[in-house]
Design a protein around this motif. Structure first.
Motif, PDB file in Angstrom:
ATOM      1  N   ASP A 137       8.196  -8.705  -8.358  1.00  0.00           N
ATOM      2  CA  ASP A 137       6.829  -9.200  -8.395  1.00  0.00           C
ATOM      3  C   ASP A 137       5.928  -8.194  -7.685  1.00  0.00           C
ATOM      4  O   ASP A 137       6.111  -7.906  -6.510  1.00  0.00           O
ATOM      5  N   SER A 191       2.505  -8.454  -7.479  1.00  0.00           N
ATOM      6  CA  SER A 191       1.170  -9.019  -7.283  1.00  0.00           C
ATOM      7  C   SER A 191       0.619  -8.754  -5.887  1.00  0.00           C
ATOM      8  O   SER A 191      -0.591  -8.725  -5.692  1.00  0.00           O
ATOM      9  N   ARG A 192       1.471  -8.593  -4.909  1.00  0.00           N
ATOM     10  CA  ARG A 192       1.088  -8.480  -3.496  1.00  0.00           C
ATOM     11  C   ARG A 192       0.305  -9.705  -3.011  1.00  0.00           C
ATOM     12  O   ARG A 192      -0.406  -9.634  -2.007  1.00  0.00           O
ATOM     13  N   SER A 193       0.436 -10.788  -3.724  1.00  0.00           N
ATOM     14  CA  SER A 193      -0.168 -12.051  -3.318  1.00  0.00           C
ATOM     15  C   SER A 193       0.874 -12.876  -2.587  1.00  0.00           C
ATOM     16  O   SER A 193       1.989 -13.055  -3.084  1.00  0.00           O
ATOM     17  N   HIS A 194       0.513 -13.384  -1.385  1.00  0.00           N
ATOM     18  CA  HIS A 194       1.465 -14.214  -0.645  1.00  0.00           C
ATOM     19  C   HIS A 194       1.976 -15.355  -1.512  1.00  0.00           C
ATOM     20  O   HIS A 194       3.186 -15.582  -1.630  1.00  0.00           O
ATOM     21  N   GLU A 225       1.717 -15.998  -4.831  1.00  0.00           N
ATOM     22  CA  GLU A 225       2.379 -15.626  -6.078  1.00  0.00           C
ATOM     23  C   GLU A 225       3.807 -15.155  -5.817  1.00  0.00           C
ATOM     24  O   GLU A 225       4.753 -15.561  -6.498  1.00  0.00           O
ATOM     25  N   THR A 226       3.975 -14.295  -4.815  1.00  0.00           N
ATOM     26  CA  THR A 226       5.299 -13.729  -4.563  1.00  0.00           C
ATOM     27  C   THR A 226       6.220 -14.741  -3.901  1.00  0.00           C
ATOM     28  O   THR A 226       7.421 -14.776  -4.185  1.00  0.00           O
ATOM     29  N   ASP A 267       1.467 -12.263   8.975  1.00  0.00           N
ATOM     30  CA  ASP A 267       0.474 -11.488   8.239  1.00  0.00           C
ATOM     31  C   ASP A 267      -0.350 -10.666   9.226  1.00  0.00           C
ATOM     32  O   ASP A 267      -1.431 -11.064   9.651  1.00  0.00           O
ATOM     33  N   HIS A 326      -0.675  -5.770   2.768  1.00  0.00           N
ATOM     34  CA  HIS A 326       0.362  -6.288   1.861  1.00  0.00           C
ATOM     35  C   HIS A 326       1.074  -5.139   1.154  1.00  0.00           C
ATOM     36  O   HIS A 326       0.443  -4.247   0.591  1.00  0.00           O
TER      37      HIS A 326
END
Length: 407
Positions: A116, A118-121, A123-124, A271, A331
């Motif tokens: 994945d 996406s580098r989205s918390h 989403e991943t 984070d 990220h």
């Protein structure tokens, strides 16, 4: 009404209490009853390379002028601790994790993660918890630990979370409890429990007697409450601390020793975009807490059961290799996973590795993923539980298993 709607209704009736139900399943896989697996999810993406440090790399020190740890130096208490010729350990883990390394009961897997990008918390995290092929259509009612519980036939899974996590959806009914609030007296009394059970008298879902399952769930809740209340009373006499994940991990160890054998817990606060720190600071404080928590878990579960226990520490992704302008990291992609247990072939860095350089960075910014987490965990499951290729394909559909010989 679908089963997940019934859960939501019961949770509302319970005035916010986590739902706790138990299914009456027998162990289907040889050895499942005697083996234990705990997955620790570090939500927020921990900065792996400032914890397991590529200390021999000049590039690491160039890329992190203010947050890099110094090179190993026995005279410097802030210096990292050598693991091998290439990698070092954060000094905050000196008393907790280093002894496990020296006992060869922990291994680290660098360049690990998911495909994945996406580098989205969110989403991943979803991608990892679902454990599905991200190129395929997602089924948000089927997580990899739920499928694992179904394959194993495990009747003793539990999630130490406020809500049932995505990873445990889709299998047998799973109890969940947030240990941070578990010492508070349950707000549902015996009369209310009987009223809720009566609502589902004579009703069945997927072969489950809902009245019986709900009754078992409330019984589990009461058992956990009694266990934790006793421990909190002991803390009042100075026996153990009552704060943070350290105490929670000891509770988890005792509960897994006595009652449960497949568990999930998540830990937030990773984070670190601003003022991350190096040998000291925000990340150092958190990682020290995590190390002491895991050491407490090992002590609480006891040497006999520790031999049959595997713990996997993971995060949704790593962070940028270079520090940002706020003395933090952003990220990223590849991370470093931890695998520990009494029978783990540890004391080593496992999996494929490459020399750190600007050219090897993924998209010029972060670690590449060379070991897919599904293959990594699948290889562990094959060894720990003797799962067949067909069974592994149910847990991680479409994944290529990687046997790193960690068990």
């Amino acid at each position: 009404m679908p089963l997940f709607d019934r859960r939501d209704l019961i949770r509302s009736a319970a005035l916010g209490l986590p739902l706790m139900m138990a299914g009456g399943r027998a162990f289907a896989t040889p050895g499942a009853a005697n083996n234990r697996l705990l997955v620790v999810f570090l939500r927020g993406a921990y900065d792996a390379v400032n914890v397991i440090v590529p200390g021999s790399s000049d590039f690491y020190h160039e890329a992190r002028p203010t947050i890099a740890l110094p090179r190993p130096d026995p005279a410097n208490p802030d210096a990292p601790l050598p693991l091998d010729a290439e990698w070092n350990l954060h000094p905050a883990l000196r008393e907790s994790i280093l002894p496990l390394w020296q006992a060869r009961q922990i291994a680290f897997v660098p360049f690990a993660g998911t495909d994945d990008m996406s580098r989205s918390h969110f989403e991943t995290q979803d991608s990892i918890e679902l454990g599905q092929n991200i190129a395929a259509r997602r089924n948000f009612q089927s997580g990899f630990m739920g499928r694992l519980a179904a394959v194993l036939g495990v009747e003793r899974p539990i999630s130490f979370t406020d809500q049932l996590p995505l990873c445990f959806r889709g299998g047998p009914v799973i109890p969940n409890i947030a240990l941070g609030n578990a010492a508070s007296r349950p707000s549902i009394d015996a009369r209310q429990t009987e009223l809720i059970k009566a609502m589902y008298r004579g009703q069945h879902e997927a072969g489950v007697d809902l009245e019986s399952a709900i009754g078992q769930g409330f019984a589990v809740r009461d058992t956990v409450f009694q266990s934790i209340r006793g421990e909190m009373e002991a803390a009042g006499r100075g026996a153990i601390t009552a704060k943070g994940f350290e105490l929670s991990a000891r509770r988890i160890g005792r509960l897994m020793r006595d009652q449960y054998n497949l568990a999930f817990v998540d830990v937030g606060g990773w984070d670190t975009h601003v003022n991350q720190g190096g040998a000291q600071g925000n990340l150092a404080n958190r990682i020290g807490e995590l190390g002491r928590a895991l050491a407490g878990f090992v002590e609480a579960i006891g040497p006999e059961d520790w031999r049959n226990t595997t713990v996997v520490v993971m995060s949704e992704f790593g962070r940028t290799f270079r520090e940002n302008g706020d003395k933090g990291t952003d990220h990223g992609h590849g991370s470093i996973y931890w695998v520990l247990g009494g029978s783990v072939a540890g004391g080593r860095m496992a999996g494929e590795q490459v020399k750190l350089s600007p050219d090897m960075l993924n998209q010029g910014r972060d670690l590449p993923v060379l070991t897919d987490y599904r293959g990594l965990i699948g290889g562990l499951l094959a060894r720990q539980y003797g799962l067949s290729a067909r069974q592994l394909g149910i847990v991680f559909p479409g994944a290529e298993m990687r046997d790193l010989q960690l068990l």
